[in-house]
Design a protein around this motif. Structure first.
Motif, PDB file in Angstrom:
ATOM      1  N   GLU A   6      13.067   0.931  -0.562  1.00 49.16           N
ATOM      2  CA  GLU A   6      12.946   2.021   0.398  1.00 49.16           C
ATOM      3  C   GLU A   6      14.240   2.178   1.200  1.00 49.16           C
ATOM      4  O   GLU A   6      14.732   3.292   1.409  1.00 49.16           O
ATOM      5  CB  GLU A   6      11.781   1.731   1.353  1.00 49.16           C
ATOM      6  N   ALA A  53      -0.947   5.752   7.690  1.00 49.40           N
ATOM      7  CA  ALA A  53      -2.165   6.252   7.048  1.00 49.40           C
ATOM      8  C   ALA A  53      -3.244   5.177   6.995  1.00 49.40           C
ATOM      9  O   ALA A  53      -4.437   5.486   7.052  1.00 49.40           O
ATOM     10  CB  ALA A  53      -1.835   6.750   5.645  1.00 49.40           C
ATOM     11  N   GLY A  64       2.391  12.514   2.867  1.00 46.14           N
ATOM     12  CA  GLY A  64       2.554  13.583   3.855  1.00 46.14           C
ATOM     13  C   GLY A  64       3.455  13.142   4.982  1.00 46.14           C
ATOM     14  O   GLY A  64       4.301  13.888   5.458  1.00 46.14           O
ATOM     15  N   GLY A  65       3.277  11.922   5.387  1.00 44.64           N
ATOM     16  CA  GLY A  65       4.085  11.398   6.487  1.00 44.64           C
ATOM     17  C   GLY A  65       5.557  11.437   6.168  1.00 44.64           C
ATOM     18  O   GLY A  65       6.380  11.801   6.984  1.00 44.64           O
ATOM     19  N   ILE A  66       5.879  11.106   4.926  1.00 48.73           N
ATOM     20  CA  ILE A  66       7.290  11.087   4.555  1.00 48.73           C
ATOM     21  C   ILE A  66       7.849  12.501   4.490  1.00 48.73           C
ATOM     22  O   ILE A  66       8.903  12.794   5.006  1.00 48.73           O
ATOM     23  CB  ILE A  66       7.480  10.380   3.189  1.00 48.73           C
ATOM     24  N   VAL A 115       5.763   0.540   3.467  1.00 47.60           N
ATOM     25  CA  VAL A 115       6.732   1.534   3.005  1.00 47.60           C
ATOM     26  C   VAL A 115       6.280   2.907   3.503  1.00 47.60           C
ATOM     27  O   VAL A 115       5.100   3.246   3.441  1.00 47.60           O
ATOM     28  CB  VAL A 115       6.826   1.507   1.463  1.00 47.60           C
ATOM     29  N   SER A 140       0.842  -1.194   0.000  1.00 45.75           N
ATOM     30  CA  SER A 140       0.000   0.000   0.000  1.00 45.75           C
ATOM     31  C   SER A 140       0.878   1.244   0.000  1.00 45.75           C
ATOM     32  O   SER A 140       1.958   1.278   0.561  1.00 45.75           O
ATOM     33  CB  SER A 140      -0.876  -0.003   1.235  1.00 45.75           C
ATOM     34  N   ARG A 153       6.894  15.230   5.925  1.00 45.43           N
ATOM     35  CA  ARG A 153       6.992  15.951   7.183  1.00 45.43           C
ATOM     36  C   ARG A 153       8.181  15.504   7.994  1.00 45.43           C
ATOM     37  O   ARG A 153       8.756  16.263   8.764  1.00 45.43           O
ATOM     38  CB  ARG A 153       5.713  15.746   8.011  1.00 45.43           C
ATOM     39  N   ARG A 154       8.493  14.236   7.834  1.00 42.28           N
ATOM     40  CA  ARG A 154       9.575  13.713   8.637  1.00 42.28           C
ATOM     41  C   ARG A 154      10.893  14.140   8.019  1.00 42.28           C
ATOM     42  O   ARG A 154      11.067  14.096   6.825  1.00 42.28           O
ATOM     43  CB  ARG A 154       9.487  12.193   8.641  1.00 42.28           C
ATOM     44  N   SER A 155      11.781  14.563   8.799  1.00 47.36           N
ATOM     45  CA  SER A 155      13.031  15.002   8.220  1.00 47.36           C
ATOM     46  C   SER A 155      14.153  14.866   9.217  1.00 47.36           C
ATOM     47  O   SER A 155      14.003  15.175  10.388  1.00 47.36           O
ATOM     48  CB  SER A 155      12.918  16.460   7.806  1.00 47.36           C
ATOM     49  N   PHE A 156      15.268  14.409   8.713  1.00 44.38           N
ATOM     50  CA  PHE A 156      16.424  14.268   9.584  1.00 44.38           C
ATOM     51  C   PHE A 156      17.006  15.615   9.956  1.00 44.38           C
ATOM     52  O   PHE A 156      17.817  15.720  10.855  1.00 44.38           O
ATOM     53  CB  PHE A 156      17.488  13.410   8.902  1.00 44.38           C
ATOM     54  N   ALA A 161       2.314   4.491   1.088  1.00 42.91           N
ATOM     55  CA  ALA A 161       2.384   5.159   2.384  1.00 42.91           C
ATOM     56  C   ALA A 161       1.936   6.608   2.248  1.00 42.91           C
ATOM     57  O   ALA A 161       1.913   7.158   1.167  1.00 42.91           O
ATOM     58  CB  ALA A 161       3.813   5.117   2.890  1.00 42.91           C
ATOM     59  N   SER A 162       1.584   7.161   3.357  1.00 43.97           N
ATOM     60  CA  SER A 162       1.165   8.555   3.361  1.00 43.97           C
ATOM     61  C   SER A 162       2.303   9.444   2.880  1.00 43.97           C
ATOM     62  O   SER A 162       3.343   9.527   3.511  1.00 43.97           O
ATOM     63  CB  SER A 162       0.786   8.953   4.777  1.00 43.97           C
ATOM     64  N   ARG A 173      -0.648  13.891  14.828  1.00 41.02           N
ATOM     65  CA  ARG A 173       0.758  13.909  14.407  1.00 41.02           C
ATOM     66  C   ARG A 173       1.592  14.985  15.115  1.00 41.02           C
ATOM     67  O   ARG A 173       2.671  15.353  14.645  1.00 41.02           O
ATOM     68  CB  ARG A 173       0.872  14.052  12.880  1.00 41.02           C
TER      69      ARG A 173
END
Lengths: 821, 205
Positions: free
Chosen positions: A725, B118, A16-18, B32, A11, A20-23, A13-14, B103
């Motif tokens: 990934e 999600a 947005g989730g990726i 993923v 599926s 927003r996340r940041s090292f 993934a969001s 979040r």
């Protein structure tokens, strides 16, 4: 426990989730915002976890069964597969053994742990298929197994009748490696070899895509494959020097060479020098010093160092006099003119009249002359030095000489045949002497170099012993007309010059039948006439022999974990059905099922390995270990060194042939392509698309190599979501080269030459030498409408170029240009 | 207070293979984009050229990180529903029944530990494989590391055994959350705040 789905990560993934996340948040750059969050301690008082995993599993009938990962990484790992309702729900690493070398736990790497996604990949071939459009059109019709068997058997019979058995070919393929019944390599041990041999035989090949040139090199230098000291023997060294050897990325099993070398280093703390165009993970984790050089110039680096050693009287003259042929003019074979020795070549007293000083080597290699001098002194004055090479340096058009130059460094410094030393080959390891009565001889004698099969399709009868390295016969009688491609992506994706290879295959008047046996729809399978859906090793039983693991021998009895998926069948069943149609069923099976063969092989192996457990016990144990006698690493050629008269090498002189008598003769008698040379000495050769050519080529000024990468084993495990990934396909480029072209990290770029064009993300990194680009090996070719390979396979850029001696695949020898996409 | 648990990471052994990451994903069926344990590559340095020759002076290190089950879990502090909470053993966890998927925890955590799934519409994160530990097994990432670079246990014991280094680039200042994390640094590791390198694989973390 989370619900189990067929494709747990398919599926999307969001996004947005990726994003927003940041090292960036990790480091001080964005820390200010984070620091504003108030810091009141809050300890939760909520209940912990519920029912434990095992309790849940017992309740739901989960079973744990031993399987294995049988791919061509040089390692081999047991996998504990957990099954519920006939589906694999989890893949666990080995939990036996311990952390000590000799009994180490063989923990699977990132790829083995992703096995579930390979098993349940949407790319699985589900039913036999026949092509209906032109080859590669992608138009297929489903056919029954009976239809497929009949058509393949009829085709074999017709081609044998019309052209003879030499027209049948089993293509090189290593997608299923290490098993016994399911093995796809070496060719003689595949079930198809047994089948074809019983049907009168097939055209052989020799060597392999991994080691073609170094195999040619060892043959003339040492008389055959001997390996170098095992990596655990580094504990006896005072210096380790590795040329293009990268166990941290190419031998990633937690029981394999990364673990062996890490543990040995932690215990012995021996200084390690890594010579490589890339700052590999081995340079990072094992190395104390990185010497960056241009690809294909190791032989020049060795020559520059040899000059220092000779002129400063640092060579081991006693060893050279006693054990080697042709170091100096006093030790040349009869009839060879003075000035033909290695010493003469280095000092400029040979035919080219050029001294191979560090100043000569510096502009070729990129390594400053001062560094070459310093290295030479350090390597020559430290005793002993463990010297080895990986298989990158030899995968060049000048690869045989590259490999031999590194062997010669070991002779110059007298490190051959002693603990803590080395032969300059790749590390050896201990292995179990498993018997394999399933293997029979191929009655056809003719054999071609592994990489030359496209030539044999195109112009087989033009190929001779002296113009193409044909063995067993002087000249091929017929071209290849039938290819059986089992667990192989070397039909297209892993071969050189994909676009040219596809053009050749599209002409079905040349190769008339291509059968592909495969479990996923690979790039090669796209170009078959008939595709047969194979089971994975989770769907059948096999005995897997070990991977390279230093001083430990082991084997894995991999049980059948689940029933075959879809309409897939085992290769053993396929071969049995084909044998039936060729009237050789009884000879093929000898009345045994696959499991009965495995029991038979175990019984036969007990002769040499008396402690091997019973079949039933082994099934329970999964993995069985037998360490070599403790504390004894693999140290080849000790007896030879002690007494070369009593223990001669299988070379013409019985000595290490720095000057090879056979190559001396071949240099005179073999017909070579323009610009190529065979030399009796391990001279540095600048041939097609070399480092030297790159520097004067305005059109294609960059060298391109293809490092092996964690996402895939060659092309196996390609397009596995968790792996894509974790390890996205990114091509390495030096900041100077990227900046000149306006390319930033993670931006798309084109890498191209006259043979093709790929589109790939850039990893702008100072971990690679300037002037060199590295496109990770094994990416799946995926042309877009313009013919740009957006899958980014380096073989869109490579050629059919072969090395002069062993006709090996020169797949690290290519020049390219890069531009921003 | 019960024993407080944490992670140990031996950076000298890490080759960036991400077996830890995928072992975690297989164990927890993570799609993923939801990655509880990640590995960053940090590197820098420079090259000199002189005519046709060149000399590198470069460095690179890997950093494997999941949730650090911090002394000061800012994720829990900012959670408006108390879904994000810390257990007696120090493990920071999400109560699925309470999480509304806002979040905010994800934004607050400097380690990107809480991750939005999600499919579930809620936050998810590392719970140190609670079910495995209850059975006496190691967390999946620890058991799966081919190089034995990871360990876990009571943080006091980990610190006694391995020291108390926890401020290595590219990790944030540990003062923010007081992570229960101990690192054996690689020879090229740089202390947080004094680093000269950058993250080389930003899209992977």
């Amino acid at each position: 426990m989370t619900a189990i789905s067929d494709h747990p990560t398919s599926s999307d993934a969001s996004p947005g989730g990726i994003s927003r996340r940041s090292f960036l948040k990790w480091s001080a750059v964005a820390g200010g915002g984070v620091a504003l969050v108030s810091g009141t301690r809050q300890l939760g008082l909520l209940p912990g976890a519920g029912l434990s995993a095992s309790a849940q599993e017992e309740a739901s009938g989960v079973e744990t069964i031993w399987s294995s990962c049988n791919v061509n990484c040089g390692s081999r790992c047991p996998l504990r597969m957990q099954v519920a309702d006939g589906r694999v729900v989890r893949v666990l690493p080995d939990n036996t053994g311990d952390d000590a070398l000799g009994s180490q736990q063989v923990r699977a790497c990132v790829r083995g742990l992703s096995y579930r996604q390979r098993l349940y990949s949407p790319d699985r071939i589900k039913t036999p298929m026949r092509r209906v459009g032109e080859r590669g059109s992608g138009d297929w019709e489903e056919i029954s197994w009976e239809e497929a068997y009949d058509e393949i058997a009829d085709s074999m019979k017709r081609i044998i009748e019309e052209y003879g058995n030499e027209a049948l070919y089993l293509n090189y393929g290593t997608g299923t490696l290490g098993g016994t019944i399911t093995s796809s390599w070496p060719p003689i041990s595949t079930p198809f070899s047994r089948l074809f041999s019983l049907a009168g035989g097939y055209l052989n090949h020799y060597a392999d895509y991994s080691t073609a040139q170094i195999q040619g090199a060892v043959q003339y230098h040492y008389g055959g494959w001997i390996g170098s000291n095992s990596l655990d023997d580094a504990k006896n060294a005072n210096l380790v020097v590795m040329f293009g050897n990268n166990p941290f990325e190419t031998r990633m099993s937690g029981g394999g060479e990364i673990y062996v070398s890490q543990q040995t280093r932690e215990q012995a703390k021996v200084k390690t020098i890594i010579i490589d165009p890339r700052y590999s993970d081995t340079a990072m984790g094992l190395g104390d010093e990185w010497v960056a050089l241009r690809p294909g110039t190791d032989s020049a680096l060795v020559a520059g160092m040899a000059h220092v050693m000779i002129t400063e009287d640092l060579v081991d003259q006693e060893f050279l006099d006693r054990c080697c042929q042709g170091y100096d003019d006093e030790h040349l074979p009869d009839g060879v003119p003075a000035g033909s020795s290695y010493k003469a070549y280095i000092l400029g007293d040979g035919p080219d009249g050029e001294a191979k000083t560090p100043e000569w080597a510096a502009p070729i290699t990129g390594v400053p002359a001062g560094t070459i001098t310093r290295l030479a002194r350090e390597i020559a004055t430290t005793k002993p030095v463990l010297i080895n090479q990986g298989w990158g340096p030899q995968r060049h058009v000048n690869g045989e000489n590259q490999a031999r130059a590194i062997f010669t460094l070991c002779a110059l410094t007298g490190n051959v045949g002693i603990p803590g030393g080395g032969t300059g080959e790749r590390e050896g390891s201990y292995g179990l002497p498993l018997a394999n009565p399933f293997v029979i001889d191929n009655p056809v004698e003719a054999s071609i170099p592994v990489f030359a099969w496209t030539d044999a399709v195109e112009k087989g009868p033009e190929m001779t012993a002296t113009n193409a390295g044909v063995r067993g016969v002087d000249r091929l009688e017929v071209p290849i007309k039938f290819i059986l491609n089992y667990a192989s992506n070397a039909l297209v994706n892993q071969h050189g010059d994909i676009n040219r290879t596809i053009e050749l295959l599209k002409d079905d008047s040349k190769c008339e039948m291509i059968v592909n046996v495969e479990n996923r729809m690979t790039v090669s399978a796209r170009y078959a006439d008939i595709v047969l859906p194979d089971t994975t090793n989770a769907e059948q039983m096999d005995l897997a022999s070990q991977g390279s693991a230093g001083n430990m021998g082991y084997a894995i009895l991999a049980s059948q974990v689940i029933e075959p998926l879809y309409d897939c069948r085992t290769v053993y069943e396929m071969c049995t059905e084909l044998a039936k149609r060729l009237d050789i069923e009884e000879e093929f099976t000898e009345g045994r099922t696959q499991e009965e063969w495995i029991r038979h092989i175990l019984d036969a192996s007990r002769e040499d390995i008396p402690d091997l457990p019973s079949f039933e016990d082994f099934k329970e144990m999964g993995i069985w270990r037998e360490p070599n006698p403790p504390e004894v690493g693999y140290v080849p050629l000790q007896d030879f060194r002690e007494d070369p008269e009593e223990h001669p090498l299988p070379t013409p002189s019985g000595r290490i042939e720095i000057f090879s008598s056979e190559l001396w003769e071949m240099a005179e008698t073999w017909e070579l392509p323009e610009g190529q040379r065979i030399t009796a000495l391990p001279e540095h050769l600048s041939m097609q698309e070399s480092a030297e050519v790159a520097r004067s080529d305005d059109t294609y000024p960059l060298q391109c190599i293809a490092h092996h990468v964690k996402q895939r084993t060659h092309s196996t495990y390609g397009h596995i979501p968790w792996l894509e990934e974790a390890h996205p396909h990114v091509a390495w480029i030096h900041p100077w080269d990227a900046e000149e072209r306006g390319i930033a990290n993670d931006e798309k770029m084109y890498v191209f030459n006259d043979r093709g064009r790929i589109r790939v993300s850039a990893r702008v990194t100072n971990r690679i030498a300037p002037g060199t680009v590295s496109v990770p090996h094994g990416a799946w070719y995926e042309p877009d409408e313009q013919g740009v390979d957006v899958g980014g396979s380096p073989n869109t850029l490579t050629s059919w170029l072969q090395s002069p001696i062993h006709k090996g695949n020169a797949q690290h020898t290519m020049l390219v240009q890069v531009e921003r996409a | 207070m019960a024993t407080q648990l944490g992670f140990y990471f031996d950076q000298t052994r890490c080759n960036g293979c991400k077996a830890c990451q995928v072992a975690c994903k297989d164990k927890h069926d993570l799609p993923v984009g939801v990655t509880w344990r990640r590995v960053a590559e940090h590197g820098g340095g420079s090259w000199q050229s002189d005519g046709d020759t060149f000399s590198p002076s470069v460095f690179a290190t890997y950093m494997s990180t999941a949730c650090n089950h911090c002394e000061r879990p800012v994720c829990a502090e900012v959670c408006p529903t108390t879904a994000m909470h810390q257990r007696d053993d120090g493990v920071v966890a999400v109560d699925d029944d309470l999480c509304v998927g806002c979040r905010y925890c994800e934004w607050a955590c400097p380690y990107s530990a809480p991750q939005y799934n999600a499919e579930l519409g809620s936050m998810t994160k590392c719970d140190l494989c609670t079910d495995y530990r209850e059975e006496g097994l190691e967390p999946a990432c620890v058991a799966g590391c081919p190089s034995r670079a990871l360990d876990w246990g009571p943080i006091d014991e980990l610190r006694e055994r391995y020291g108390d280094v926890d401020a290595i680039e590219p990790l944030p200042d540990p003062a923010i959350t007081e992570p229960r994390l101990v690192i054996t640094p690689h020879r090229d590791a740089q202390m947080t705040g004094s680093g000269t390198g950058t993250i080389k694989n930003p899209l992977e973390v």
